[in-house]
Design a protein around this motif. Structure first.
Motif, short mmCIF file in Angstrom:
data_model
loop_
_atom_site.label_atom_id
_atom_site.label_comp_id
_atom_site.label_asym_id
_atom_site.label_seq_id
_atom_site.Cartn_x
_atom_site.Cartn_y
_atom_site.Cartn_z
N GLU A 175 0.85 -1.18 0.00
CA GLU A 175 0.00 0.00 0.00
C GLU A 175 0.90 1.24 0.00
O GLU A 175 1.82 1.34 0.81
CB GLU A 175 -0.92 0.01 1.22
N VAL A 176 0.63 2.15 -0.92
CA VAL A 176 1.43 3.36 -1.06
C VAL A 176 0.60 4.55 -0.59
O VAL A 176 -0.43 4.87 -1.17
CB VAL A 176 1.86 3.56 -2.53
N TRP A 177 1.06 5.18 0.50
CA TRP A 177 0.37 6.33 1.07
C TRP A 177 1.00 7.59 0.49
O TRP A 177 2.18 7.86 0.69
CB TRP A 177 0.49 6.31 2.60
N THR A 178 0.21 8.37 -0.23
CA THR A 178 0.73 9.51 -0.97
C THR A 178 0.37 10.83 -0.30
O THR A 178 -0.34 10.88 0.71
CB THR A 178 0.19 9.52 -2.41
N THR A 179 0.86 11.91 -0.89
CA THR A 179 0.60 13.27 -0.41
C THR A 179 -0.63 13.89 -1.05
O THR A 179 -1.03 14.99 -0.68
CB THR A 179 1.81 14.17 -0.72
N LEU A 180 -1.25 13.22 -2.01
CA LEU A 180 -2.35 13.81 -2.78
C LEU A 180 -3.58 14.03 -1.91
O LEU A 180 -3.99 13.14 -1.16
CB LEU A 180 -2.70 12.90 -3.95
N ASP A 181 -4.18 15.19 -2.03
CA ASP A 181 -5.41 15.53 -1.32
C ASP A 181 -6.58 15.39 -2.30
O ASP A 181 -6.65 16.14 -3.27
CB ASP A 181 -5.33 16.96 -0.78
N PRO A 182 -7.49 14.43 -2.08
CA PRO A 182 -8.58 14.20 -3.05
C PRO A 182 -9.43 15.43 -3.30
O PRO A 182 -9.83 15.69 -4.44
CB PRO A 182 -9.39 13.08 -2.39
N LYS A 183 -9.71 16.20 -2.26
CA LYS A 183 -10.53 17.40 -2.42
C LYS A 183 -9.81 18.43 -3.30
O LYS A 183 -10.41 19.03 -4.20
CB LYS A 183 -10.84 18.01 -1.06
N LEU A 184 -8.51 18.60 -3.06
CA LEU A 184 -7.75 19.56 -3.85
C LEU A 184 -7.53 19.05 -5.27
O LEU A 184 -7.50 19.85 -6.22
CB LEU A 184 -6.41 19.86 -3.19
N GLN A 185 -7.39 17.73 -5.44
CA GLN A 185 -7.23 17.18 -6.78
C GLN A 185 -8.49 17.43 -7.61
O GLN A 185 -8.41 17.80 -8.78
CB GLN A 185 -6.96 15.68 -6.70
N ALA A 186 -9.65 17.27 -6.99
CA ALA A 186 -10.91 17.55 -7.70
C ALA A 186 -11.01 19.03 -8.05
O ALA A 186 -11.45 19.40 -9.15
CB ALA A 186 -12.09 17.11 -6.84
N ALA A 187 -10.60 19.89 -7.11
CA ALA A 187 -10.65 21.34 -7.37
C ALA A 187 -9.67 21.72 -8.48
O ALA A 187 -9.97 22.59 -9.32
CB ALA A 187 -10.33 22.10 -6.09
N ALA A 188 -8.50 21.09 -8.50
CA ALA A 188 -7.51 21.39 -9.54
C ALA A 188 -8.02 20.97 -10.91
O ALA A 188 -7.87 21.70 -11.89
CB ALA A 188 -6.20 20.67 -9.22
N THR A 189 -8.60 19.79 -10.98
CA THR A 189 -9.14 19.31 -12.26
C THR A 189 -10.23 20.25 -12.77
O THR A 189 -10.25 20.62 -13.96
CB THR A 189 -9.71 17.89 -12.09
N LYS A 190 -11.12 20.65 -11.89
CA LYS A 190 -12.20 21.55 -12.28
C LYS A 190 -11.66 22.92 -12.70
O LYS A 190 -12.13 23.52 -13.67
CB LYS A 190 -13.19 21.71 -11.12
N ALA A 191 -10.66 23.42 -11.98
CA ALA A 191 -10.10 24.74 -12.29
C ALA A 191 -9.47 24.76 -13.67
O ALA A 191 -9.62 25.73 -14.43
CB ALA A 191 -9.08 25.13 -11.23
N VAL A 192 -8.74 23.70 -14.01
CA VAL A 192 -8.11 23.64 -15.33
C VAL A 192 -9.17 23.48 -16.42
O VAL A 192 -9.16 24.20 -17.43
CB VAL A 192 -7.09 22.48 -15.39
N ASP A 193 -10.09 22.55 -16.23
CA ASP A 193 -11.11 22.30 -17.25
C ASP A 193 -11.99 23.52 -17.50
O ASP A 193 -12.42 23.77 -18.63
CB ASP A 193 -12.00 21.12 -16.82
N SER A 194 -12.25 24.31 -16.45
CA SER A 194 -13.16 25.45 -16.59
C SER A 194 -12.51 26.66 -17.24
O SER A 194 -13.21 27.54 -17.74
CB SER A 194 -13.69 25.86 -15.20
#
Length: 743
Positions: free
Chosen positions: A306-325
């Motif tokens: 199991e690999v525990w990462t630094t990624l924040d799911p909430k911020l990843q969703a916000a980043a995806t939306k910000a770029v797409d928009s």
């Protein structure tokens, strides 16, 4: 006369008879004898090897339970599962549960003589030898289904004669120990079909969304076609390639009589409904970047992890939306966001991972435009400028290059802060020319820019290509007070039982710039957002950042930080064509605003440290500017070389002339040494008289320009006093005053 009837001929007669036989017949006879002997030994050896291998083989139940590949579960920083990678196993299907169409498709495609051979197909072997002789190279393989099964379970894919020999022995042993039906059952439940799917049930669920027991003839043909090249013919990677390969399988099935020719012709593979991919979008850009680092972080292991990462799911969703928009139509976008310790909080490498898995955040190199001025102004601040110093925005030409501002206008006398905020190209060119383009390149290297950097004059406007993640790292290091930061995406790795295999350890960053330079550049960056080109990036709390736009609007950038979060945004086309309306202050700045509004909402508001605590040498009155202990001073010539006028490196007391840091002397008028075309005298007579105690006539003639308070500068001073380091120091790698470093 005596007769020899009934008696054997003498040995001499036999020798004479043998000697009379042709040489070729004797050679042939010996070859046959030795060949037969060697063949018998080979058969004995092969039989013995097969017998021992058969005894060592696991039983059928053990083979059914064994698995290939490593399972990797990737988790976000909150412990939630981001994606599961590695092998995927469906339900084990017995021989009778496997659809006949699936069994026929795989036998027709991979081994049509499966029911007739003994594990190795001699006819197929002779066929490829014949092709090798006729064509000069191998055109096809001769591995049977049993050999492929042996390789998948016990061996690797190395193409060596040794591996091939072991594969054949294992296949012969498996044929002795298991029935044909058992072998085919093992094969269809264990073979790799791509996309992490092992076995036909996993493949059927992945590609068609239903169990393998429901496979149609067309679906079976597509799955059977994957064995040859899973990644190439995968329906999720190239739907048309999988259909074309499936048509080949249908024709092979018709040739072997598994289906009729009319059934093969009537099967329309294009009408087969494919299952939609899930969990394959923007988060995969991050996992594609982070997971290869496991090779360096972990010892070799095949156990599930199991690999525990630094990624924040909430911020990843916000980043995806910000770029797409905010990305312009027809363009791509990338975003990287880091905490001050280098932890990557979000990463977007493109607008759609399924359409293109090329990671523009970590792999693409693009021109940064005016965001590169970060390094130009830091070099100027380190050389002695302050945000309040006056400069003149006016036409300038450097080696035939005449930069223009975006509005093609000149503002005249302005302060450094305004020049940065409004991204004045002419001022950046002046500063770069005065501190030295090599000094700017060196500053960029210091802040982690790893791509090639040019030192031509236009480099100050961002003509050297960079990566988004590298530029984001540089701004993160400014946010961290000018200390080094190493981006990372993996916090820890554990086994499924919880045993820790790796854990990230925080490292104290080293100082990259003095505190007053960090404060000064933060002041400039904050002004650029408050009143300059980055106004659309405002989020209702202190923000420091910089826009960047390249010529013809091919690239747009915004990079900035607030409350300990640094984010870099890039937009442009993959083919580097013009994007209408793209500026760093439009789409990229708005994407930054949309993302950072979410990223910092639960963080305390932080005010920036922009107080300039200047070193003493910058605070001294002008009339005392050059006074003090000679041991405390050095100066920099226009080429960026540190010069100690009173001693050689190491504090040697027997130096008679001013010297560079590497020990080479500065040519003095009348010394008989011609001065370098790139070296200019770098201290005035008053300085050298007081600093060295020698008559001014023995020193080079120079001019030092230092403006009065509030008076605009038209150029940087060529001589800047610096606190002198301790006498013990490592000699510079420069070999001459005019040597230029390579970046």
């Amino acid at each position: 006369m005596a007769k020899n009837s009934g008696r054997r001929p003498s040995s001499k007669a036999a020798s004479r008879a043998s000697a009379q036989k042709p040489l070729w017949r004797r050679v042939l006879r010996l070859a046959l004898i030795w060949g037969a002997g060697l063949a018998m030994l080979g058969v004995v050896f092969l039989g013995t090897a097969v017998l021992f291998t058969m005894r060592e083989l696991p039983d059928y139940t053990a083979l059914k339970s064994s698995q290939n590949g490593q399972m990797i579960v990737v988790r976000a920083n909150d412990g939630s599962e981001l994606v599961s990678l590695g092998p995927s196993y469906g339900k084990w299907l017995s021989y009778d549960e496997i659809p006949q169409a699936m069994k026929d498709a795989i036998v027709s495609t991979e081994d049509r003589r499966f029911r007739d051979h003994i594990g190795v197909d001699p006819i197929a072997l002779l066929r490829i030898v014949k092709v090798r002789i006729e064509k000069g190279h191998f055109r096809e393989g001769a591995s049977t289904i049993t050999q492929q099964l042996a390789r998948n379970i016990f061996l690797n894919n190395a193409r060596t004669f040794g591996r091939k020999g072991r594969e054949m022995i294992l296949a012969l042993a498996m044929e002795r120990k298991f029935t044909k039906d058992q072998i085919l059952e093992l094969y269809l439940n264990k073979v790799y079909f791509g996309g992490g799917a092992y076995g036909i049930d996993a493949a059927s669920r992945k590609f068609f969304g239903h169990p393998a027991t429901q496979l149609s003839v067309g679906e079976a043909a597509i799955i059977a076609g994957l064995v040859k090249a899973p990644s190439h013919y995968s329906p999720t990677a190239d739907a048309q390639a999988s259909i074309d390969r499936g048509k080949v399988v249908l024709q092979l099935m018709a040739q072997t009589g598994a289906i009729s020719q009319s059934e093969a012709d009537d099967t329309d593979l294009s009408q087969i409904k494919m299952a939609k991919e899930s969990g394959q979008n923007s988060v995969r850009y991050f996992t594609d970047w982070a997971l290869p680092q496991l090779d360096m972080l972990l010892p070799e292991t095949t156990e599930p992890i199991e690999v525990w990462t630094t990624l924040d799911p909430k911020l990843q969703a916000a980043a995806t939306k910000a770029v797409d928009s905010n990305v312009p139509k027809g363009a791509q976008g990338a975003l990287v966001s880091m905490d001050n310790d280098g932890a990557v909080l979000a990463m977007v490498g493109g607008t759609d991972y399924i359409t293109s898995n090329y990671n523009r955040a970590t792999s693409a190199v693009r021109q940064p435009g005016s965001s590169w001025k970060l390094f130009v102004y830091m070099a100027a601040l380190e050389a002695g400028y302050t945000p309040d110093d006056q400069v003149v925005d006016e036409p300038i030409t450097i080696d035939g290059w005449s930069p223009q501002n975006d509005d093609f206008k000149f503002a005249g006398p302005i302060d450094v802060r305004s020049a940065f905020a409004y991204s004045k190209n002419t001022i950046a060119a002046k500063l770069g020319s005065e501190v030295g383009f090599s000094s700017v390149a060196s500053m960029a290297r210091r802040f982690g820019i790893s791509t090639p950097i040019g030192t031509n004059p236009s480099m100050v406007l961002g003509t050297s290509e960079v990566r988004v993640i590298d530029m984001t790292r540089a701004f993160t290091e400014v946010s961290a007070g000018g200390t080094s930061v190493e981006p990372f995406g993996i916090r820890k790795v554990t086994t499924t039982s919880g045993r820790v295999l790796y854990e990230h350890k925080s490292v104290q960053g080293r100082a990259l710039i003095p505190p007053y330079v960090a404060a000064g550049i933060t002041d400039l960056l904050q002004t650029a957002v408050a009143t300059g080109t980055g106004r659309r990036a405002q989020i209702g709390r202190p923000v420091a950042g910089k826009t960047g736009t390249t010529s013809s609007h091919k690239d747009g950038w915004f990079l900035g930080f607030s409350s300990g979060v640094t984010t870099g945004v890039w937009m442009g086309r993959d083919d580097a064509k013009r994007v209408s309306g793209l500026w760093g202050g439009t789409g990229p700045a708005k994407a930054f605003h949309d993302y950072m509004t979410v990223a910092v909402q639960n963080r305390p508001v932080q005010k920036f440290d922009t107080e300039l605590k200047l070193p003493e040498w910058q605070l001294e009155p002008d009339d005392e500017y050059m006074q003090g202990n000679p041991e405390d001073y050095s100066y920099i010539d226009e080429n960026g070389n540190v010069v100690y006028p009173d001693a050689a490196p190491g504090g040697s007391a027997n130096a008679d002339e001013p010297r560079y840091e590497d020990g080479t002397t500065i040519p003095v008028p009348g010394s008989g040494t011609a001065p370098s075309s790139q070296s200019t005298a770098a201290a005035n007579e008053d300085f050298l008289e007081r600093a060295t105690g020698r008559p001014a006539s023995a020193s080079p003639q120079v001019n030092v320009v230092r403006p009065q308070q509030g008076q605009p500068r038209t150029s940087l001073p060529r001589v800047i006093p610096l606190p002198r380091p301790t006498p013990t120091r490592t000699p510079s790698p420069r070999t001459s005053p005019t040597a230029q470093p390579t970046y």
